[in-house]
Structure formats: structure tokens, C-alpha cells
Design an enzyme around this catalytic site. Sequence first.
Site, mmCIF file in Angstrom:
data_model
loop_
_atom_site.group_PDB
_atom_site.id
_atom_site.type_symbol
_atom_site.label_atom_id
_atom_site.label_comp_id
_atom_site.label_asym_id
_atom_site.label_seq_id
_atom_site.Cartn_x
_atom_site.Cartn_y
_atom_site.Cartn_z
ATOM 1 N N MET A 269 42.144 -15.650 -21.883
ATOM 2 C CA MET A 269 42.051 -17.103 -22.037
ATOM 3 C C MET A 269 41.500 -17.466 -23.400
ATOM 4 O O MET A 269 40.506 -16.892 -23.854
ATOM 5 C CB MET A 269 41.164 -17.653 -20.908
ATOM 6 C CG MET A 269 41.041 -19.154 -20.923
ATOM 7 S SD MET A 269 42.656 -19.965 -20.696
ATOM 8 C CE MET A 269 42.385 -21.447 -21.661
ATOM 9 N N GLU A 304 46.019 -14.744 -27.768
ATOM 10 C CA GLU A 304 44.865 -15.654 -27.624
ATOM 11 C C GLU A 304 44.399 -16.159 -28.979
ATOM 12 O O GLU A 304 44.030 -17.320 -29.119
ATOM 13 C CB GLU A 304 43.719 -14.964 -26.870
ATOM 14 C CG GLU A 304 44.090 -14.411 -25.495
ATOM 15 C CD GLU A 304 44.859 -15.364 -24.613
ATOM 16 O OE1 GLU A 304 44.685 -16.604 -24.737
ATOM 17 O OE2 GLU A 304 45.675 -14.897 -23.781
ATOM 18 N N HIS A 307 46.643 -18.958 -30.244
ATOM 19 C CA HIS A 307 46.404 -20.238 -29.557
ATOM 20 C C HIS A 307 45.425 -21.126 -30.329
ATOM 21 O O HIS A 307 45.404 -22.334 -30.122
ATOM 22 C CB HIS A 307 45.811 -19.989 -28.166
ATOM 23 C CG HIS A 307 46.819 -19.924 -27.050
ATOM 24 N ND1 HIS A 307 47.885 -20.785 -26.938
ATOM 25 C CD2 HIS A 307 46.894 -19.104 -25.954
ATOM 26 C CE1 HIS A 307 48.575 -20.505 -25.839
ATOM 27 N NE2 HIS A 307 48.008 -19.479 -25.225
#
Length: 880
Positions: A269, A304, A307
Amino acid sequence: MLHTQHLTIHRKDYTVPDYLIETVDLTFDLDAEQTQVVSRLAIRSNHDRSGAPRPLVLDGEELTLVSLKLDGVELDADRYQVEEGRLSIPAPPESFQLEATTRISPKANSALSGLYASGSMLCTQCEAEGFRRITYFIDRPDVMAVYTVTLKADRATCPVLLSNGNLTTRGDLPDGRHFATWHDPFKKPSYLFALVAGDLVHISDRFATMSGRQVNLEIYVEQRNREKCEHALRSLERAMRWDEEQFGREYDLDIYMIVAVDDFNMGAMENKGLNVFNSRYVLASPQSATDDDYHAIEEVIGHEYFHNWTGNRITCRDWFQLSLKEGLTIFRDQEFSADMQSRPVKRIADVKSLRSAQFAEDAGPLAHPVRPESYLEINNFYSMTVYHKGGEVIRMLRTLLGLEAFRAGMDLYFERHDGQAVRVDEFVQAMADAGKRDLSQFMRWYDQAGTPLLIVSDDYQEQTGIYTLTVVQSCPPTPGQPVKEPFHIPLAMGLLDREGHELPLQLEGEARAAGTSRVLELREGSQSFRFVGIASRPVPSLLRNFSAPVKLEYPYGEGDLALLMTRDSDPFVRWEAGQVQAVQLIMGLVADIREGRALSVKESFIDSFGRLLADEKQDRGFLAEALTLPLESYLAEQMEVIDPSAIHQARELVRDTVGERLREPLLAVREACAPRAPYRPDDGLAGCRRLGNLCLSYLMATGSREAIGLSMAQFESADNMTDSLGALSTLAGCACPERDEALGAFYDRWREDRGVIDKWFSLQATSRLPDTLERVMQLLEHPDFDIRNPNRARSLIGAFSQGNQVRFHEEGGAGYRFLADQILRLNSINPQIAARMLTPFSRWRRFDVGRQEQMKKELARILAEPGLARDVYELAAKSM
Ligand code: 7MF
Ligand code: ZN
């Protein structure tokens, strides 16, 4: 069809939020049993208040409200309402401070969404709607705020306290407790919030960005994993440099932290400045991780990190726009990996996974557009379609616009929308403006579900030298979309003469040829392209580099495929030509099996396999892909009514025949691939190891004592997990005494290493031996099996039901009963994981009536369960 209490959310119903939250001040009194959260929100109205003010509605789940203050004054119970899922205040002022004190229980949180305990650690997962399980909030991505977070915890058990942004202060508190305050200067949506508290160690490095700023990189793990972080850290540095070089994007905080967590629903995440990772995508050592693990870590770390710009700096207006960040970031991580490894091998692997998983999703009852129209539970739309088809859509934009205009489009997108929450439309508009192209038809890729089919035919006129390619596109109906409009499709292609030379490509009406590879743009249902100056009937090389996520049919003869396989300039087309030959061969055998005809593997196939095997000029990794037979799941896609056992039998017959007939060259190539030096993951020999292990698996397909001996020898002498597992996986599929001997030794050696024990479970669950389900049921009772740990649940239940077609679909339906039982167990523990396990049941229509009935029976049993989670309900109901 979908009734009950669950509410469908529609994209067309979007409205701007009635209130915005500007700053968030959170104080956590952390404790695994009971954590207290004090939240101070600066809220201001975002609607026209000339009429009556609208109520403030905050999301909140599984929270115990202790106190609620508005501008410092405790609110009487009649000034607000608390229902399951929300808290509302009927008529708040224009601008105010709201302070809510709530209690939550991390230890009881087995769903792993919100704040939860993993081992002795506390951590969070908030995407998509987990923040509402921490405190009351307007939990949607277009509400962006600046966060200040104070964490208080016991100093002895939680010496490390982390949150987003920069550490501002830390210090001691009475009673052996301490605190740390973090401030994130960037506005962010609640789904990017994170905290971690625990007894962790970290490794670190400094990174100098392109503009010369110093960034601290830190990777946090439990003490016992300290030596396993080096690769993740180096991968992060490579990703940071790559994003600077390829996209001109620089990191924006002074610190970048990654924490590895054992209990995690997904891969990782991208929380701002504080990524939380499933430990399987961080931890690696040469002995315990395979080459594939090393590559996956690099890719997920990259994902990640990327992002930070595509997701965090520019985020999604609403969850229907999920592919805005996910499709784009998948595209970026695939390109990064391609640049770090072998580009053709990476492309082939990505296409394989798209075709076997996304094409199946697009062809079934759960088919949905890259930008869906509606959902019950957003977690169910973190799908292959949104992610991987979404990634292909971005790649098509690059193919259509060309590298320069695509890069200009990215720059324009960042320039226009930095700091905003936007839609897919804004992204595509930036591309259209930069490329000076009309992309309105292209938008159908976001709005129409289903895999388009291209039927290609051709005509050659010797007198005029004109070669005509005709392409007819269609797309099958999908739920809610009976009729499709034509897509705007980039079809990359070339033409080969009979000697395999690439021909210059000049379309009628053009002044000169434009190279030997070009992109045809399809926009109509049917379109013809006339190439001039073609001296003899050519062989078309179509869909180079898999330029669009489509199925393509062209009536290639065997000679055409052999020519493409050996001579085409495009590695994807070369690989694909071999796969088409293998599919034709295996599907022919499937028909023979079903008709009870005698079985034999064509000489010409073995010959061409043998020639390829002996081709020393080919890259080893590419060769391994070219010599790997299509997956059983991909073969299943080629059948009207799937016959899992005939597919398995046919594929095994080919493997056995290759192993038998090509014994000597297989032994020789394997020998040539044998390690000459101690293993290093970055020694450039991953392709070699793959090829060596592939040769071993063909030899083992014969079940010969010689092969078993080789496998055992490799298993015993391997100094790395790739070769150890390569040997062990062949032994796990072998009905020989060495099987249990090797599996037992492997377990004894690795029992302390969770990641490796996951592999041990998976290997047994994917064994094609007839007793596999029995074994899997026994393994459910193994002391190391823990259904509450998602990696472990996937390694056994997921591996069996999604990676062992022939045993899962075994006649009698025992596999189906097993899976439904486990889904029902998981339903009350972890709904997201339970829902993901439903995938195989969604494919029931593709099987024979007997299997259909058995699968439907299990779906009905699941649907009848009282207290079914929304996640599970939605997928089960739609699958029915
Ligand atoms: C690489 O997308 C590719 C995909 C959501 C969670 C990670 O960064 C993410 C998160 C899901 C499914 C796949 C991935 C992720 C999630 C993922 C990870 C690495 N925003 Br759900
Ligand atoms: Zn992502």
C-alpha cells in the site's frame, strides 16, 4: 437481481461533497486490546447555504463513540445521530471544529482493514474504505486534508512509532509510555493515511534526488528479518532513479519509509511517505527467495513508489476512477521491470497473466469495464480488469501517440492536476491535447467491458503487387452491455516474405514506405488496408508486442507459424507463433481423447521443439518461455465446454513425449545451464536457471528413475531457492517415495521461515497427483496452517482452487465443497479474502452440466449463509 440490505453505488450519482475537511489532527492512545482515537477536524461547508444547511454525514464502522464536541462544546445526544455505518449532525455551522473520541479494538480486527494487530505490531490498511474503521470521517478520496498525527504507546513493546510525512517531536510520557508526532505537509485523501507501531529494526540509505535533495530511505522489519531487506532497498533506489529518468518525477518528502507486515490482505500500500508491505514483497535472501521472488519484490516496490505521483500527488475523484491510478501505475511498474530485466520476457509474462486471468474475468458474469458503472463493495473492483486491462489501455495510448507525445501528455497531466482528485477523463484529455488527437472513441476502452475479437483475412494480387489486410472487430455481450460500439485499436504489424525478410510497408496513396513495422488504427467494425509494392504473397506478423488486449484470429498455416517463430523481428510474435502451434497440437489431442481416438504427438512438433531447444543464439529466459507449454487455464479458454481432465491428459502427453524423445538434448541443455558459481540473484543467470528447471520438468514428466535421481540430486545440492524449488516442485508431482522424503526435508529446513513454508503449502496444493485434495484437507489441520493469515490461506486454499484446474474440477465435486466450506469460514474472519476465493465459482458456465450443477449448488449454499459479508454476497450473487 441484487436485493437485500446492500446498496448499489452508481457512477452517474456522483455529487461533490457537502463538506470538506481541511486539517485532521489525530491522537492515538495505542493498545492492541483497546485503542483510543481523538480526532480534531477543521470542517467547512461546501454547498450553497442560501437554503437550509445540509447535514454533515461522517462514515464510521465498528467504532465506539466516547465523546463528540463541536467548537469545543460537548454535543448533546439530540444534536447528532449514530447509526451503523455513519454519524450525522443535522445542521452544523458554515465552518467549525469537530472533535470525536472513539475506541477501537485492533486485536479483534481480523478483516485486516483499518487498524489491526499483526504479530506484536499494530498497523493500518485504509484503501479503499478502511479509514472509517479508525475514526468518523468523510471517507472518500475527493476530501483531501493535511494530517498531524500523534501516536502514544508503551515504549517497551512499541519503541517504533511511524506515520505519514515528517517526524516533528517525540518524547516520554508517564507509565513507561512515549509519543511521536508526525506531520504530512501534502494534502491527502484518508485512504493514504497510515500508522505503524511495534518493535522494529530498520535499514536505511540516503538518496540524492535529481535536484540534489537528500532523502532518507528506511525499511522497517522485525529483528529476525534484518538481513533480508537489502534487495528491497536497492529496488527502491532503482525505482526512484527510473522515475526521474523516464518521467522526470522526483520524490517530494525528506523521508520514505517501508514497513513489512506478515498479515496483509494484498501486495502492498502506497500510503504517503509510509508504505506498508506484505512481507513477501520485501523479504529476500539468496537461500530463501527465488528469482521470481526477487523480480516480484522489485516490481511491487516500484509500483508503490510510482504511486507517489500517479495516485498520491494526483488521486482519484471517486472509486469508479480507480484505474486512473492503478492502470497507470501497473503500466509504470511493468515498464520499470522491463527495463531492469529482459523486456521481451517481461512482456510475455504480463501477456500470459492478462490472457489467463483478465480475459476469463472479461468473459464471465463478473465482467466489468475498466471504469465500472456501479458496485456494491468497492473492494471487489480491485480487479484484473481495472489493474491489468487498465495498464494495457495506457500502453495503447503510448502506442497510438508515440513515445514523445505520450511523455508530453504525462507532463501535461502532472502540470494540470497536481494536488487534485480527478477522473480518467482528465488523464485522457491531457493525452489528447499533448498528442493533438481525438481520443473520444478511445474512451470506449474505459466504458465497454469484454475482450474484442479481431478476425483478420487477406488477399494478394500478384499482377498489381497489392496485398490487402481486412480486419473485422467485434466484442461479445457482457452483463448490462448487450451491444458494443467499435473500439479504437492500435494493431502493430509487419509483413514477412517467404525467406523471412521484413517488407517495407507502404499503404496505397502514400508516397513512400514507412518502415517495416507500423501501427494500423482500427476504428470501424470492418476495415481494409492495401499495401503496395509487394512482390510475393507475404506472411502477416500481427499484434506485435501484443499492441492491444484483444483476441486475434488469422488462418495461419503450419509453415507460416514456423516462419514467424524463427524469423519475425518481434519477440512477442515469435513466442506467440510457438504457442499457437502448441495450442493447436494440444487441442487436437483433447479432441482425440474425447472421441476415444488413438493418441500421438506429431513428429513435426517434436522436431521444431528440438530445433528451438538447440538454438544457442536465443536468450535463455526467452527460450524458456518459448518452450513452456500454454497453461491449462489458457487451454481451457480455447474450449467451448471445458474438459479439465482431457486438457490435463493431453498436455501431460505432450510433456511426456518431449521428455522421452528429446531426452538427450534436454539433458545437455540442462547441463549447460548448471550453476558454475555460487548463486547471486543479480548474476544475470535467472533465465538460465529457468531453462534448466524447465528441462528437468520435461525429463520428470516421463517419471523415469534417471530423472528422479537428477531431481533429488538438484534438490539436495542447490544453494538457492530457485533450483531447490524447481526440483521440489517436480518431486511434489511425482508418485515416488522421494516425494515425501524431499517435502519432509524441506519442511524441517525451513519451518522457521513463513515465506518458504507458504511455498511448501502451495507446492503440495498444486501437485497434479490424484490424492491432492486429500492432502490439502490434511494440511488444513497442519499446526502451521492458519486461515487468518492471508498469505497462508492463499498458499493452500487459493493455490488449490486457482492453480490446480484438474484436481479442483475433479468429477464428484469434492473440490467445490472444500472451497465453499473454506469461503464460509473466511466470510466471518476476512471478507475481502473470502470474496477473492470465489473466482473459480464465477466460471461455472464454462463447464459441463454436471459440474455446473455442483458449482451452482455451492454458490447457493454460500448465498444462503446468514450474515454474509457484502464482499462475498456481491460476487456470489453476480456469479449465480
Ligand atoms: C503490484 O495497488 C501490482 C498490484 C491497493 C492494493 C497494491 O498499490 C496497490 C494498492 C490490490 C491488488 C493489487 C495490488 C495492490 C492492491 C498491486 C500491488 C503491487 N493501492 Br487490492
Ligand atoms: Zn496500486
